[in-house]
Write a protein that holds these residues in place. Structure first.
Motif, PDB file in Angstrom:
ATOM      1  N   GLU A   8       9.422  -0.228   3.307  1.00  0.00           N
ATOM      2  CA  GLU A   8       8.198   0.407   3.772  1.00  0.00           C
ATOM      3  C   GLU A   8       8.225   1.872   3.362  1.00  0.00           C
ATOM      4  N   PHE A   9       7.207   2.619   3.682  1.00  0.00           N
ATOM      5  CA  PHE A   9       7.107   4.002   3.262  1.00  0.00           C
ATOM      6  C   PHE A   9       6.974   4.908   4.486  1.00  0.00           C
ATOM      7  N   ALA A  10       7.872   5.898   4.575  1.00  0.00           N
ATOM      8  CA  ALA A  10       7.963   6.717   5.774  1.00  0.00           C
ATOM      9  C   ALA A  10       6.689   7.486   6.063  1.00  0.00           C
ATOM     10  N   SER A  11       5.895   7.776   5.043  1.00  0.00           N
ATOM     11  CA  SER A  11       4.680   8.569   5.239  1.00  0.00           C
ATOM     12  C   SER A  11       3.554   7.770   5.881  1.00  0.00           C
ATOM     13  N   LEU A  12       3.782   6.491   6.151  1.00  0.00           N
ATOM     14  CA  LEU A  12       2.737   5.626   6.690  1.00  0.00           C
ATOM     15  C   LEU A  12       3.187   5.047   8.024  1.00  0.00           C
ATOM     16  N   PRO A  13       3.039   5.794   9.138  1.00  0.00           N
ATOM     17  CA  PRO A  13       3.559   5.341  10.426  1.00  0.00           C
ATOM     18  C   PRO A  13       2.759   4.199  11.019  1.00  0.00           C
ATOM     19  N   ARG A  14       3.364   3.553  12.026  1.00  0.00           N
ATOM     20  CA  ARG A  14       2.689   2.471  12.732  1.00  0.00           C
ATOM     21  C   ARG A  14       1.796   3.030  13.834  1.00  0.00           C
ATOM     22  N   GLY A  15       1.246   2.129  14.644  1.00  0.00           N
ATOM     23  CA  GLY A  15       0.505   2.529  15.837  1.00  0.00           C
ATOM     24  C   GLY A  15      -0.912   2.930  15.525  1.00  0.00           C
ATOM     25  N   PRO A  16      -1.339   4.089  16.038  1.00  0.00           N
ATOM     26  CA  PRO A  16      -2.743   4.478  15.888  1.00  0.00           C
ATOM     27  C   PRO A  16      -3.120   4.911  14.479  1.00  0.00           C
ATOM     28  N   ASP A  17      -2.138   5.113  13.612  1.00  0.00           N
ATOM     29  CA  ASP A  17      -2.421   5.584  12.264  1.00  0.00           C
ATOM     30  C   ASP A  17      -2.517   4.407  11.293  1.00  0.00           C
ATOM     31  N   PRO A  18      -3.237   4.570  10.190  1.00  0.00           N
ATOM     32  CA  PRO A  18      -3.296   3.497   9.173  1.00  0.00           C
ATOM     33  C   PRO A  18      -1.953   3.329   8.496  1.00  0.00           C
ATOM     34  N   CYS A  19      -1.692   2.156   7.968  1.00  0.00           N
ATOM     35  CA  CYS A  19      -0.453   1.923   7.225  1.00  0.00           C
ATOM     36  C   CYS A  19      -0.746   1.112   5.978  1.00  0.00           C
ATOM     37  N   VAL A  20       0.148   1.240   5.018  1.00  0.00           N
ATOM     38  CA  VAL A  20       0.059   0.515   3.755  1.00  0.00           C
ATOM     39  C   VAL A  20       1.366  -0.227   3.565  1.00  0.00           C
ATOM     40  N   TRP A  21       1.287  -1.489   3.135  1.00  0.00           N
ATOM     41  CA  TRP A  21       2.496  -2.274   2.913  1.00  0.00           C
ATOM     42  C   TRP A  21       2.417  -2.981   1.569  1.00  0.00           C
ATOM     43  N   VAL A  22       3.580  -3.395   1.090  1.00  0.00           N
ATOM     44  CA  VAL A  22       3.708  -4.027  -0.214  1.00  0.00           C
ATOM     45  C   VAL A  22       4.254  -5.426  -0.030  1.00  0.00           C
ATOM     46  N   SER A  28       3.145 -13.946   2.278  1.00  0.00           N
ATOM     47  CA  SER A  28       1.855 -13.863   2.959  1.00  0.00           C
ATOM     48  C   SER A  28       1.665 -12.473   3.538  1.00  0.00           C
ATOM     49  N   ALA A  29       0.421 -12.134   3.830  1.00  0.00           N
ATOM     50  CA  ALA A  29       0.118 -10.837   4.431  1.00  0.00           C
ATOM     51  C   ALA A  29       0.827 -10.679   5.763  1.00  0.00           C
ATOM     52  N   ALA A  30       0.827 -11.742   6.574  1.00  0.00           N
ATOM     53  CA  ALA A  30       1.451 -11.673   7.899  1.00  0.00           C
ATOM     54  C   ALA A  30       2.949 -11.414   7.781  1.00  0.00           C
ATOM     55  N   ALA A  31       3.612 -12.089   6.834  1.00  0.00           N
ATOM     56  CA  ALA A  31       5.045 -11.906   6.655  1.00  0.00           C
ATOM     57  C   ALA A  31       5.364 -10.493   6.176  1.00  0.00           C
ATOM     58  N   ALA A  32       4.542  -9.967   5.269  1.00  0.00           N
ATOM     59  CA  ALA A  32       4.777  -8.620   4.758  1.00  0.00           C
ATOM     60  C   ALA A  32       4.606  -7.581   5.855  1.00  0.00           C
ATOM     61  N   GLN A  33       3.595  -7.756   6.707  1.00  0.00           N
ATOM     62  CA  GLN A  33       3.396  -6.827   7.813  1.00  0.00           C
ATOM     63  C   GLN A  33       4.571  -6.866   8.770  1.00  0.00           C
ATOM     64  N   ILE A  65      -0.902  -5.212  -2.448  1.00  0.00           N
ATOM     65  CA  ILE A  65      -0.933  -3.984  -1.655  1.00  0.00           C
ATOM     66  C   ILE A  65      -1.867  -4.222  -0.474  1.00  0.00           C
ATOM     67  N   GLY A  66      -1.346  -4.068   0.725  1.00  0.00           N
ATOM     68  CA  GLY A  66      -2.157  -4.255   1.920  1.00  0.00           C
ATOM     69  C   GLY A  66      -2.373  -2.944   2.654  1.00  0.00           C
ATOM     70  N   THR A  67      -3.506  -2.847   3.299  1.00  0.00           N
ATOM     71  CA  THR A  67      -3.845  -1.664   4.096  1.00  0.00           C
ATOM     72  C   THR A  67      -4.318  -2.117   5.464  1.00  0.00           C
ATOM     73  N   GLN A  68      -3.833  -1.469   6.504  1.00  0.00           N
ATOM     74  CA  GLN A  68      -4.275  -1.778   7.855  1.00  0.00           C
ATOM     75  C   GLN A  68      -4.806  -0.507   8.509  1.00  0.00           C
ATOM     76  N   HIS A 167      -6.706  -5.611   8.770  1.00  0.00           N
ATOM     77  CA  HIS A 167      -5.986  -5.426   7.525  1.00  0.00           C
ATOM     78  C   HIS A 167      -6.697  -6.167   6.401  1.00  0.00           C
ATOM     79  N   ARG A 168      -6.552  -5.641   5.191  1.00  0.00           N
ATOM     80  CA  ARG A 168      -7.055  -6.273   3.967  1.00  0.00           C
ATOM     81  C   ARG A 168      -5.989  -6.072   2.892  1.00  0.00           C
ATOM     82  N   ALA A 169      -6.026  -6.919   1.866  1.00  0.00           N
ATOM     83  CA  ALA A 169      -5.039  -6.815   0.802  1.00  0.00           C
ATOM     84  C   ALA A 169      -5.703  -6.953  -0.553  1.00  0.00           C
TER      85      ALA A 169
END
Length: 222
Positions: A8-22, A28-33, A65-68, A167-169
């Motif tokens: 994961e990438f440290a600049s993209l925190p969880r919680g109230p902020d958006p995040c990006v995952w690879v 699957s999207a669920a597994a990557a998240q 690339i997924g974004t939530q 989330h979308r990918a």
């Protein structure tokens, strides 16, 4: 295995902020998240670790690339790749175009009220009772169609619009031509952006991408 991904990438925190995952092309999207969430505490320094792809000439490799969205919705989310450039040691760094084709697709989710099967729980035409793999939770969804971003319909918008927590990918194909490219290392960058409420553009993530092209050529490439 044609792709190695950071957790994961440290600049993209969880919680109230958006995040990006690879995710890889087999994840699957669920597994990557889930993997991204579990790895959050160990992600310091990983913004500089690239996605690494390995391909033969005439081969297509892929990743996602997924974004939530966090507590706030995200408007006009785009996923773009910089033009590939030569990164091999000893090779001149120039602006010559590298003939690598990049195609992007919106990953769509199909609602699944229930999985296929018979009247008895666990019964299926394709599996003996108890042998079927686990399905999505009732009322869940499955990643299925891939729609080119250039023709994405309103119900699968691109640029993407994400409601709070949604989330979308985007699926990305990287095709190495059978001819016209030398074996070696090439570099690019994935950039995820969205439009602010004031109309400005904000960068959500910048992810280095490394592509290693092998000497062999696939025999069916033409």
């Amino acid at each position: 295995q044609t792709v190695r991904l950071p957790i994961e990438f440290a600049s993209l925190p969880r919680g109230p902020d958006p995040c990006v995952w690879v995710a890889s092309d087999g994840e699957s999207a669920a597994a990557a998240q889930l993997r991204s969430t579990r790895g959050h505490g160990k992600s310091e320094g990983l913004p500089h670790e690239p996605i690494e792809l390995v391909a033969l000439r005439g081969e297509t490799v892929a990743f996602q690339i997924g974004t939530q969205a966090g507590k706030d919705a995200l408007r006009d989310v785009t996923v773009e790749l910089d033009r590939f450039a030569c990164a091999s040691a000893g090779e001149p760094q120039n602006d010559a175009e590298v003939p690598v084709q990049v195609d992007r697709f919106v990953v769509c989710e199909l609602p699944m009220a229930r999985r296929s099967g018979g009247k008895v729980l666990g019964e299926s035409l394709g599996w003996e009772a108890g042998a079927a793999p686990p399905g999505p939770a009732p009322g869940g969804a499955l990643d299925d169609p891939l729609i080119p971003v250039q023709v994405a319909p309103p119900w699968a918008s691109y640029p993407m619009h994400l409601q709070s927590g949604q989330h979308r990918a985007v699926w990305i194909d990287v095709t190495v031509p059978p001819d016209g490219i030398e074996p070696g290392s090439y570099r690019s960058r994935v950039v995820v952006r969205h439009r602010r409420s004031n109309g400005g553009i904000n960068v959500l993530a910048e992810i280095p991408l490394a592509l290693e092209v092998g000497r062999a050529r696939l025999p069916y490439a033409s």
